[in-house]
Design a protein around this motif. Sequence first.
Motif, mmCIF file in Angstrom:
data_model
loop_
_atom_site.group_PDB
_atom_site.id
_atom_site.type_symbol
_atom_site.label_atom_id
_atom_site.label_comp_id
_atom_site.label_asym_id
_atom_site.label_seq_id
_atom_site.Cartn_x
_atom_site.Cartn_y
_atom_site.Cartn_z
ATOM 1 N N MET A 42 0.828 -1.178 0.000
ATOM 2 C CA MET A 42 0.000 0.000 0.000
ATOM 3 C C MET A 42 0.872 1.241 0.000
ATOM 4 O O MET A 42 2.037 1.172 0.377
ATOM 5 N N GLU A 43 0.321 2.350 -0.407
ATOM 6 C CA GLU A 43 1.047 3.614 -0.411
ATOM 7 C C GLU A 43 0.960 4.252 0.975
ATOM 8 O O GLU A 43 -0.042 4.096 1.673
ATOM 9 N N LEU A 44 2.000 4.971 1.345
ATOM 10 C CA LEU A 44 2.023 5.624 2.658
ATOM 11 C C LEU A 44 0.846 6.581 2.811
ATOM 12 O O LEU A 44 0.274 6.698 3.891
ATOM 13 N N ARG A 45 0.432 7.243 1.748
ATOM 14 C CA ARG A 45 -0.670 8.221 1.839
ATOM 15 C C ARG A 45 -1.980 7.569 2.279
ATOM 16 O O ARG A 45 -2.889 8.249 2.720
ATOM 17 N N GLU A 46 -2.089 6.255 2.173
ATOM 18 C CA GLU A 46 -3.278 5.523 2.603
ATOM 19 C C GLU A 46 -3.209 5.133 4.082
ATOM 20 O O GLU A 46 -4.154 4.570 4.617
ATOM 21 N N GLY A 47 -2.096 5.435 4.722
ATOM 22 C CA GLY A 47 -1.884 5.054 6.112
ATOM 23 C C GLY A 47 -2.827 5.751 7.070
ATOM 24 O O GLY A 47 -3.287 6.865 6.813
ATOM 25 N N GLN A 48 -3.107 5.096 8.178
ATOM 26 C CA GLN A 48 -4.017 5.612 9.193
ATOM 27 C C GLN A 48 -3.233 6.193 10.368
ATOM 28 O O GLN A 48 -2.144 5.721 10.700
ATOM 29 N N ILE A 49 -3.825 7.193 11.006
ATOM 30 C CA ILE A 49 -3.201 7.836 12.163
ATOM 31 C C ILE A 49 -3.004 6.811 13.280
ATOM 32 O O ILE A 49 -3.840 5.950 13.498
ATOM 33 N N ARG A 50 -1.884 6.907 13.971
ATOM 34 C CA ARG A 50 -1.478 6.031 15.079
ATOM 35 C C ARG A 50 -1.168 4.608 14.633
ATOM 36 O O ARG A 50 -1.183 3.690 15.442
ATOM 37 N N SER A 51 -0.894 4.424 13.346
ATOM 38 C CA SER A 51 -0.507 3.098 12.846
ATOM 39 C C SER A 51 0.972 3.123 12.484
ATOM 40 O O SER A 51 1.519 4.170 12.146
ATOM 41 N N THR A 52 1.598 1.955 12.573
ATOM 42 C CA THR A 52 3.009 1.828 12.241
ATOM 43 C C THR A 52 3.158 0.948 11.015
ATOM 44 O O THR A 52 2.479 -0.071 10.884
ATOM 45 N N TYR A 53 4.056 1.348 10.129
ATOM 46 C CA TYR A 53 4.304 0.644 8.880
ATOM 47 C C TYR A 53 5.801 0.438 8.705
ATOM 48 O O TYR A 53 6.602 1.046 9.409
ATOM 49 N N VAL A 54 6.168 -0.421 7.760
ATOM 50 C CA VAL A 54 7.572 -0.625 7.407
ATOM 51 C C VAL A 54 7.722 -0.241 5.943
ATOM 52 O O VAL A 54 6.927 -0.663 5.095
ATOM 53 N N ILE A 55 8.737 0.554 5.651
ATOM 54 C CA ILE A 55 8.967 1.011 4.286
ATOM 55 C C ILE A 55 9.453 -0.159 3.434
ATOM 56 O O ILE A 55 10.428 -0.827 3.782
ATOM 57 N N GLU A 56 8.774 -0.401 2.310
ATOM 58 C CA GLU A 56 9.172 -1.452 1.374
ATOM 59 C C GLU A 56 9.965 -0.899 0.210
ATOM 60 O O GLU A 56 10.905 -1.527 -0.250
ATOM 61 N N SER A 57 9.554 0.262 -0.311
ATOM 62 C CA SER A 57 10.289 0.874 -1.420
ATOM 63 C C SER A 57 9.955 2.356 -1.515
ATOM 64 O O SER A 57 8.904 2.806 -1.055
ATOM 65 N N ILE A 58 10.895 3.099 -2.116
ATOM 66 C CA ILE A 58 10.710 4.527 -2.351
ATOM 67 C C ILE A 58 10.989 4.769 -3.824
ATOM 68 O O ILE A 58 12.072 4.447 -4.312
ATOM 69 N N ALA A 59 10.008 5.315 -4.543
ATOM 70 C CA ALA A 59 10.144 5.574 -5.980
ATOM 71 C C ALA A 59 10.006 7.075 -6.228
ATOM 72 O O ALA A 59 8.956 7.562 -6.615
ATOM 73 N N LEU A 60 11.076 7.797 -5.957
ATOM 74 C CA LEU A 60 11.096 9.250 -6.110
ATOM 75 C C LEU A 60 12.305 9.643 -6.956
ATOM 76 O O LEU A 60 13.205 8.817 -7.177
#
Length: 75
Positions: free
Chosen positions: A1-19
């Motif tokens: 999923m994209e980080l922009r879809e993340g919910q407040i107070r949730s923790t995620y792990v970065i899989e890739s950065i395409a910038l």
Amino acid sequence: MELREGQIRSTYVIESIALPLQTEKRLEALGMTKGTPISVLNRKRCGTMIVNVRGSRFALGHGITKNIEVKEVVQ
């Protein structure tokens, strides 16, 4: 999923950065690399997010958060 879809107070792990290379290198210098945990602290309507990475808070715009792929950390 994209980080922009993340919910407040949730923790995620970065899989890739395409910038663009310069932006990607800047984020890496700030500690935002593949496998790093990232917590969403706040979300704005315009797409801006405030995140916590390695103890530092960052504001990231919609153009950046839509290009960062993450997976949710199961707690």
